[in-house]
Design a protein around this motif. Structure first.
Motif, mmCIF file in Angstrom:
data_model
loop_
_atom_site.group_PDB
_atom_site.id
_atom_site.type_symbol
_atom_site.label_atom_id
_atom_site.label_comp_id
_atom_site.label_asym_id
_atom_site.label_seq_id
_atom_site.Cartn_x
_atom_site.Cartn_y
_atom_site.Cartn_z
ATOM 1 N N ASP A 269 0.831 -1.205 0.000
ATOM 2 C CA ASP A 269 0.000 0.000 0.000
ATOM 3 C C ASP A 269 0.870 1.260 0.000
ATOM 4 O O ASP A 269 0.585 2.225 -0.734
ATOM 5 N N TYR A 270 1.921 1.263 0.814
ATOM 6 C CA TYR A 270 2.811 2.414 0.862
ATOM 7 C C TYR A 270 3.550 2.559 -0.460
ATOM 8 O O TYR A 270 3.705 3.670 -0.987
ATOM 9 N N GLY A 271 3.980 1.426 -1.014
ATOM 10 C CA GLY A 271 4.675 1.450 -2.291
ATOM 11 C C GLY A 271 3.789 1.963 -3.405
ATOM 12 O O GLY A 271 4.230 2.724 -4.277
ATOM 13 N N MET A 272 2.513 1.563 -3.403
ATOM 14 C CA MET A 272 1.595 2.026 -4.440
ATOM 15 C C MET A 272 1.384 3.534 -4.328
ATOM 16 O O MET A 272 1.361 4.253 -5.339
ATOM 17 N N ALA A 273 1.255 4.031 -3.107
ATOM 18 C CA ALA A 273 1.089 5.478 -2.927
ATOM 19 C C ALA A 273 2.326 6.228 -3.419
ATOM 20 O O ALA A 273 2.221 7.279 -4.076
ATOM 21 N N ARG A 274 3.504 5.703 -3.120
ATOM 22 C CA ARG A 274 4.752 6.348 -3.558
ATOM 23 C C ARG A 274 4.901 6.257 -5.073
ATOM 24 O O ARG A 274 5.340 7.219 -5.723
ATOM 25 N N ARG A 275 4.532 5.139 -5.640
ATOM 26 C CA ARG A 275 4.610 4.948 -7.098
ATOM 27 C C ARG A 275 3.726 5.961 -7.805
ATOM 28 O O ARG A 275 4.137 6.576 -8.803
ATOM 29 N N ARG A 276 2.520 6.153 -7.303
ATOM 30 C CA ARG A 276 1.606 7.139 -7.894
ATOM 31 C C ARG A 276 2.164 8.551 -7.749
ATOM 32 O O ARG A 276 2.018 9.378 -8.652
ATOM 33 N N GLN A 277 2.827 8.814 -6.621
ATOM 34 C CA GLN A 277 3.392 10.141 -6.390
ATOM 35 C C GLN A 277 4.531 10.435 -7.356
ATOM 36 O O GLN A 277 4.646 11.546 -7.884
#
Length: 392
Positions: A269-277
């Motif tokens: 979940d954290y990785g997905m948020a960072r990837r989108r950022q």
């Protein structure tokens, strides 16, 4: 400029970063102002709301005539925290700032969460500080600047004459002699050594292996008197945040942040948020929608580890990491990935001049043909980005 009145002085302070993050107050050393934290500020802002202030007599704070006391300096810290709306906060102070932190931990423990005492001492030679007061009053700050820089930093660091060093030296010369000697008096008259046992918050004492002003033994003495305090030594002299900013931040952040219990789902979940950022939400959403049963495990893997670990590290700020990725992709000829990260950089507001500078350097170290291809691909993306910006 934001000032808060504390006793007979206005104290200059500022707050940087997300107000939803934990508050970290930073206290400067004697002879510096809050710019002494500039080298570590961007990284600390990834983890904290950072509140800095100029110690009484320094920077943009008032410099009342006369001798100052640690009690006054501690009251200044309390006033700044109140003005910033920090009901509770972590505190890190270097040298004089560490002495203020000790006083505060002894006398105002209710607001502190954690305390970091950097390159400081709980007892110093009063006569040495009186001699310094007399020298500055007679001859000004320039009379001791070279001595001070030689104590702040290792000889190698001084010899390099970096921009960071020049900033500290210039700041020292601009400090009010009245304010400097007022703070010298607070150090001369310091009386906290026998009260350190009253500090009840988690405390870390940082020392410098080559610190001649407050040697490691001084930090070890402090730690031995504070229940449960730990120590860590850095390969620096007195101002470690300037000399070894990465190691300083590693140590500070590790102590001040609770190690999270991370599940694989949390990492995803954290990785997905960072990837989108980093790559842009539209791009990532499109890629996610295109995931098939055959690619699902691979996509989850790179989300967890490339984005949930590597890209979330605060050791590099994002522009530096983007430059590194572009250089690697160009060197390896991974042009699809190169275009992806050029586009992502442009959407994130990175100036085309940054990409150009990266490609010029790549021409030297990776070869002109590779750089030529990079310029062609990046140039098309830059023109497309400009056209889209003009239409909006």
């Amino acid at each position: 400029m934001p000032h808060v009145v504390s006793g007979d002085a206005r104290i200059y302070w500022r707050s940087d970063g997300d107000e939803n993050l934990p508050a970290l107050v930073l206290g400067n050393s004697i002879g510096t102002d809050f710019s002494v934290w500039d080298d570590v500020l961007p990284r600390l802002m990834r983890h904290f709301r950072v509140i800095r202030y100029d110690a009484r007599g320094h920077g943009a704070s008032d410099a009342p005539a006369g001798d100052y006391t640690l009690e006054q300096l501690g009251a200044d810290l309390d006033a700044v925290a109140t003005a910033a709306g920090a009901e509770t906060f972590d505190y890190a102070g270097v040298s004089l700032g560490g002495m203020v932190g000790m006083w505060y931990g002894i006398n105002k423990p209710g607001r502190l969460r954690r305390l970091v005492l950097c390159n400081t001492s709980c007892q110093m030679d009063p006569q040495a500080w009186q001699t310094r007061i007399d020298t500055v009053r007679a001859n000004g700050m320039a009379s001791i600047v070279d001595m001070a820089m030689g104590r702040f930093f290792t000889p190698e660091y001084v010899q390099r004459n970096s921009i960071a060093f020049q900033r500290v030296r210039n700041t020292f010369l601009q400090v009010s002699a009245v304010g400097y000697t007022g703070c010298c008096a607070a150090i001369r008259d310091m009386d906290v050594a026998d009260s350190l046992h009253r500090i009840g918050v988690p405390t870390l004492v940082l020392t410098g292996a080559r610190d001649v002003s407050t040697p490691p033994a001084a930090g070890e003495l402090i730690a031995s008197r504070i229940p449960g305090a730990g120590t860590q030594m850095l390969p620096a002299a007195h101002i470690a945040a300037s000399e070894v900013p990465l190691q300083f931040c590693d140590t500070l952040i590790a102590f001040l942040t609770e190690p999270p219990v991370v599940t694989e789902q949390d990492r995803y979940d954290y990785g997905m948020a960072r990837r989108r950022q980093v790559l842009g939400a539209d791009y990532v959403d499109a890629r996610t929608a295109a995931v098939t049963p055959f690619t699902q495990r691979f996509q989850a893997f790179i989300t967890r580890y490339a984005w949930g670990e590597v890209w979330t590290s605060s050791r590099f700020e994002d522009t530096t990491r983007r430059i590194a990725v572009l250089s690697m992709m160009l060197a390896l000829g991974r042009w699809e990935e190169f275009e992806l990260h050029v586009g992502a950089a442009l959407r994130a507001g990175i100036e085309p001049a940054v990409i150009e500078e990266t490609l010029v350097q790549a021409a030297i170290y990776c070869g002109v043909p590779s750089a030529n291809t990079g310029f062609q691909l990046a140039g098309k993306l830059i023109e497309k980005h400009r056209a889209q910006a003009n239409q909006s």
